[in-house]
Design an enzyme around this catalytic site. Structure first.
Site, PDB file in Angstrom:
ATOM      1  N   TYR A 275      -1.865   0.705  10.793  1.00 36.53           N
ATOM      2  CA  TYR A 275      -1.860   0.165   9.434  1.00 36.53           C
ATOM      3  C   TYR A 275      -0.561   0.497   8.704  1.00 36.53           C
ATOM      4  O   TYR A 275       0.028  -0.367   8.044  1.00 36.53           O
ATOM      5  CB  TYR A 275      -3.064   0.735   8.667  1.00 36.53           C
ATOM      6  CG  TYR A 275      -3.236   0.203   7.260  1.00 36.53           C
ATOM      7  CD1 TYR A 275      -3.372  -1.168   7.010  1.00 36.53           C
ATOM      8  CD2 TYR A 275      -3.294   1.078   6.162  1.00 36.53           C
ATOM      9  CE1 TYR A 275      -3.551  -1.650   5.705  1.00 36.53           C
ATOM     10  CE2 TYR A 275      -3.476   0.607   4.872  1.00 36.53           C
ATOM     11  CZ  TYR A 275      -3.609  -0.757   4.642  1.00 36.53           C
ATOM     12  OH  TYR A 275      -3.785  -1.224   3.356  1.00 36.53           O
TER      13      TYR A 275
ATOM     14  N   SER B 274       0.865  -1.191   0.000  1.00 35.84           N
ATOM     15  CA  SER B 274       0.000   0.000   0.000  1.00 35.84           C
ATOM     16  C   SER B 274       0.892   1.227   0.000  1.00 35.84           C
ATOM     17  O   SER B 274       2.059   1.160   0.401  1.00 35.84           O
ATOM     18  CB  SER B 274      -0.851   0.014   1.268  1.00 35.84           C
ATOM     19  OG  SER B 274      -1.531   1.239   1.407  1.00 35.84           O
TER      20      SER B 274
HETATM   21  P1  NAP Z   1     -11.455  -5.923   0.920  1.00 35.28           P
HETATM   22  O1  NAP Z   1     -12.475  -5.757  -0.157  1.00 35.28           O
HETATM   23  O2  NAP Z   1     -11.881  -5.698   2.339  1.00 35.28           O
HETATM   24  O3  NAP Z   1     -10.783  -7.357   0.779  1.00 35.28           O
HETATM   25  C1  NAP Z   1      -9.979  -7.920   1.788  1.00 35.28           C
HETATM   26  C2  NAP Z   1      -9.854  -9.399   1.526  1.00 35.28           C
HETATM   27  O4  NAP Z   1      -8.986  -9.958   2.508  1.00 35.28           O
HETATM   28  C3  NAP Z   1     -11.186 -10.121   1.634  1.00 35.28           C
HETATM   29  O5  NAP Z   1     -11.287 -11.064   0.598  1.00 35.28           O
HETATM   30  C4  NAP Z   1     -11.110 -10.824   2.990  1.00 35.28           C
HETATM   31  O6  NAP Z   1     -11.838 -12.051   2.924  1.00 35.28           O
HETATM   32  C5  NAP Z   1      -9.613 -11.103   3.054  1.00 35.28           C
HETATM   33  N1  NAP Z   1      -9.164 -11.360   4.399  1.00 35.28           N
HETATM   34  C6  NAP Z   1      -9.187 -10.539   5.472  1.00 35.28           C
HETATM   35  N2  NAP Z   1      -8.702 -11.171   6.547  1.00 35.28           N
HETATM   36  C7  NAP Z   1      -8.365 -12.421   6.139  1.00 35.28           C
HETATM   37  C8  NAP Z   1      -7.831 -13.549   6.801  1.00 35.28           C
HETATM   38  N3  NAP Z   1      -7.547 -13.535   8.105  1.00 35.28           N
HETATM   39  N4  NAP Z   1      -7.608 -14.673   6.086  1.00 35.28           N
HETATM   40  C9  NAP Z   1      -7.897 -14.722   4.773  1.00 35.28           C
HETATM   41  N5  NAP Z   1      -8.419 -13.687   4.094  1.00 35.28           N
HETATM   42  C10 NAP Z   1      -8.650 -12.545   4.784  1.00 35.28           C
HETATM   43  O7  NAP Z   1     -10.253  -4.906   0.695  1.00 35.28           O
HETATM   44  P2  NAP Z   1      -9.202  -4.726  -0.520  1.00 35.28           P
HETATM   45  O8  NAP Z   1      -9.073  -3.283  -0.738  1.00 35.28           O
HETATM   46  O9  NAP Z   1      -9.531  -5.592  -1.666  1.00 35.28           O
HETATM   47  O10 NAP Z   1      -7.865  -5.220   0.208  1.00 35.28           O
HETATM   48  C11 NAP Z   1      -6.982  -6.161  -0.347  1.00 35.28           C
HETATM   49  C12 NAP Z   1      -5.556  -5.778   0.009  1.00 35.28           C
HETATM   50  O11 NAP Z   1      -5.254  -4.519  -0.588  1.00 35.28           O
HETATM   51  C13 NAP Z   1      -5.296  -5.610   1.508  1.00 35.28           C
HETATM   52  O12 NAP Z   1      -4.032  -6.163   1.821  1.00 35.28           O
HETATM   53  C14 NAP Z   1      -5.265  -4.090   1.686  1.00 35.28           C
HETATM   54  O13 NAP Z   1      -4.493  -3.717   2.786  1.00 35.28           O
HETATM   55  C15 NAP Z   1      -4.654  -3.676   0.365  1.00 35.28           C
HETATM   56  N6  NAP Z   1      -4.868  -2.288  -0.049  1.00 35.28           N
HETATM   57  C16 NAP Z   1      -6.119  -1.768  -0.169  1.00 35.28           C
HETATM   58  C17 NAP Z   1      -6.272  -0.437  -0.557  1.00 35.28           C
HETATM   59  C18 NAP Z   1      -7.624   0.210  -0.684  1.00 35.28           C
HETATM   60  O14 NAP Z   1      -7.710   1.445  -0.710  1.00 35.28           O
HETATM   61  N7  NAP Z   1      -8.695  -0.537  -0.818  1.00 35.28           N
HETATM   62  C19 NAP Z   1      -5.157   0.346  -0.821  1.00 35.28           C
HETATM   63  C20 NAP Z   1      -3.885  -0.219  -0.701  1.00 35.28           C
HETATM   64  C21 NAP Z   1      -3.756  -1.541  -0.325  1.00 35.28           C
HETATM   65  P3  NAP Z   1     -12.666 -12.718   4.099  1.00 35.28           P
HETATM   66  O15 NAP Z   1     -13.233 -11.596   4.930  1.00 35.28           O
HETATM   67  O16 NAP Z   1     -13.715 -13.515   3.371  1.00 35.28           O
HETATM   68  O17 NAP Z   1     -11.688 -13.578   4.827  1.00 35.28           O
END
Ligand code: NAP
Length: 261
Positions: A154, A141
Site C-alpha cells: 500500500y 495518504s
Molecule cells: P472505503 O470506505 O473502503 O471506500 C473506498 C471506495 O473506493 C468505495 O467507494 C469503493 O467503491 C471504491 N472503489 C474501490 N475499488 C474501486 C474500483 N476498482 N473502481 C471504482 N471504485 C472503487 O475507504 P475510504 O477510506 O473512503 O477510501 C477512500 C480513499 O481514501 C482511498 O484511496 C484510500 O486509500 C484513501 N485513504 C483512506 C484512509 C483511511 O484510513 N480510511 C487514509 C488515507 C487514505 P466500490 O466498492 O463500490 O467500487
C-alpha cells in the site's frame, strides 16, 4: 489576469463515491452547489449516497471500475462538462511483510490507486482544460509520505500516487487546471474492513482507543481546496487525527507509545 467565471453549477466527478471519503465528498460538494457525478462499482450504494446528497445540488450515478479501461471510457463518455475530478477510489488489501507479499494484493493496490487515477485523469483532462478552471484532487495518504511495517504494497502504491500528483502539478503549470493531493491519516470508513477481507473485528482494532478522522473531515478539506479562487492552488493537505503523530505513532486511550497498524 482574471480567469473567466463559470455561470451555473460546476460539475464534479467523484470516484469511489459509494462509501467513506468519496461518499462524504460527494455529499459536501453537492451541498456546496456542485453537480456531482458519482462513480463506483456498487450502484445500489451510489444511489443511496446520491439520494442523501439531495438538497444542495443534483447528482448523477454511473457504474465505474477504475481498474477497467473500458469502464473508465464508458463512464467518462457520459460525463458532460467537468470542472473537478476527485480521484478517491482505491484502498489497501492485506498487511504482510514483503517476504510474504500477496502478488494479487499488490497488483490490485497499484491498479486501483495509481493506474485508476491515471486512467481517470487522462480521460477527463480534455474536459478539465476546456472548463477554463479545472481541478484534480487526488486522495493520497500518510502512506504516501511514510512507510510502516507490513504495509509496503500500500505504501508503494500511495508513494507512486504522490509522484503522479507532483508530476501532474508540473505538467499543468501554465494550464487552467489546479492539482491537489490530500493525505489523510486514520479515517474510520470501510477501508480496514476491505483491507482485512471483511474481518470486522480486526478492522475495529485499528481504531481501538483512538478518535480517528471521519470521512466528513476529509471531505471538508476537499471542498475547501476546491472552493479557493482559481489562482490559488492548494498543493497538499496532510490531515491526521490529533491522536496520530505519524503512521506508526498512535496514542490510544488504553496505552501509549508506538503502535502497529
Ligand atoms: P472505503 O470506505 O473502503 O471506500 C473506498 C471506495 O473506493 C468505495 O467507494 C469503493 O467503491 C471504491 N472503489 C474501490 N475499488 C474501486 C474500483 N476498482 N473502481 C471504482 N471504485 C472503487 O475507504 P475510504 O477510506 O473512503 O477510501 C477512500 C480513499 O481514501 C482511498 O484511496 C484510500 O486509500 C484513501 N485513504 C483512506 C484512509 C483511511 O484510513 N480510511 C487514509 C488515507 C487514505 P466500490 O466498492 O463500490 O467500487
Amino acid at each position: 489576469m482574471a480567469r473567466p467565471q463559470h455561470a451555473g453549477p460546476k460539475t464534479a466527478v467523484v470516484t469511489g463515491a459509494s462509501s467513506g471519503i468519496g461518499a462524504a465528498t460527494a455529499r459536501l460538494l453537492a451541498a456546496a452547489g456542485f453537480h456531482v457525478v458519482l462513480g463506483a462499482r456498487r450502484l445500489d450504494r451510489l444511489r443511496e449516497v446520491a439520494e442523501s446528497a439531495g438538497a444542495g445540488g443534483t447528482a448523477t450515478v454511473l457504474a465505474l471500475d477504475v481498474t477497467d479501461s473500458r469502464s473508465v471510457a464508458a463512464f467518462c463518455d457520459q460525463v458532460g462538462e467537468c470542472h473537478l475530478l476527485v480521484n478517491n477510489a482505491g484502498g489497501a488489501l492485506g498487511l504482510a511483510p514483503v517476504a510474504e507479499a500477496d502478488e494479487e494484493h499488490w497488483r490490485w493496490m497499484y491498479d486501483a490507486n495509481v493506474l485508476g487515477t491515471m486512467r481517470m485523469t487522462k480521460a477527463l483532462l480534455p474536459k478539465l482544460v476546456a472548463s477554463g478552471a479545472g481541478h484534480i484532487v487526488n486522495i493520497g495518504s500518510i502512506a504516501g509520505l511514510e512507510v510502516y511495517d507490513n504495509g509496503a504494497g500500500y505504501t508503494a502504491a500511495k508513494h507512486a500516487l504522490r509522484a503522479v500528483t507532483q508530476t501532474l502539478r508540473l505538467e499543468m503549470n501554465g494550464m487552467p487546471v489546479r492539482v491537489t493531493e490530500i493525505d489523510p491519516g486514520m479515517v474510520e470508513t470501510e477501508f480496514s474492513v476491505v483491507r482485512f477481507g471483511g474481518d470486522e473485528a480486526r478492522a475495529a482494532q485499528v481504531y481501538r482507543g483512538v478518535t480517528p478522522l471521519t470521512a466528513n473531515d476529509v471531505a471538508d478539506a476537499v471542498v475547501w481546496a476546491a472552493t479557493r479562487p482559481a489562482h490559488v492552488n492548494v498543493d497538499q493537505i496532510v490531515l491526521l487525527p490529533t491522536d496520530q503523530a505519524t503512521a506508526m505513532r498512535v496514542h490510544r486511550a488504553d496505552e501509549t507509545g508506538t503502535d502497529r497498524l
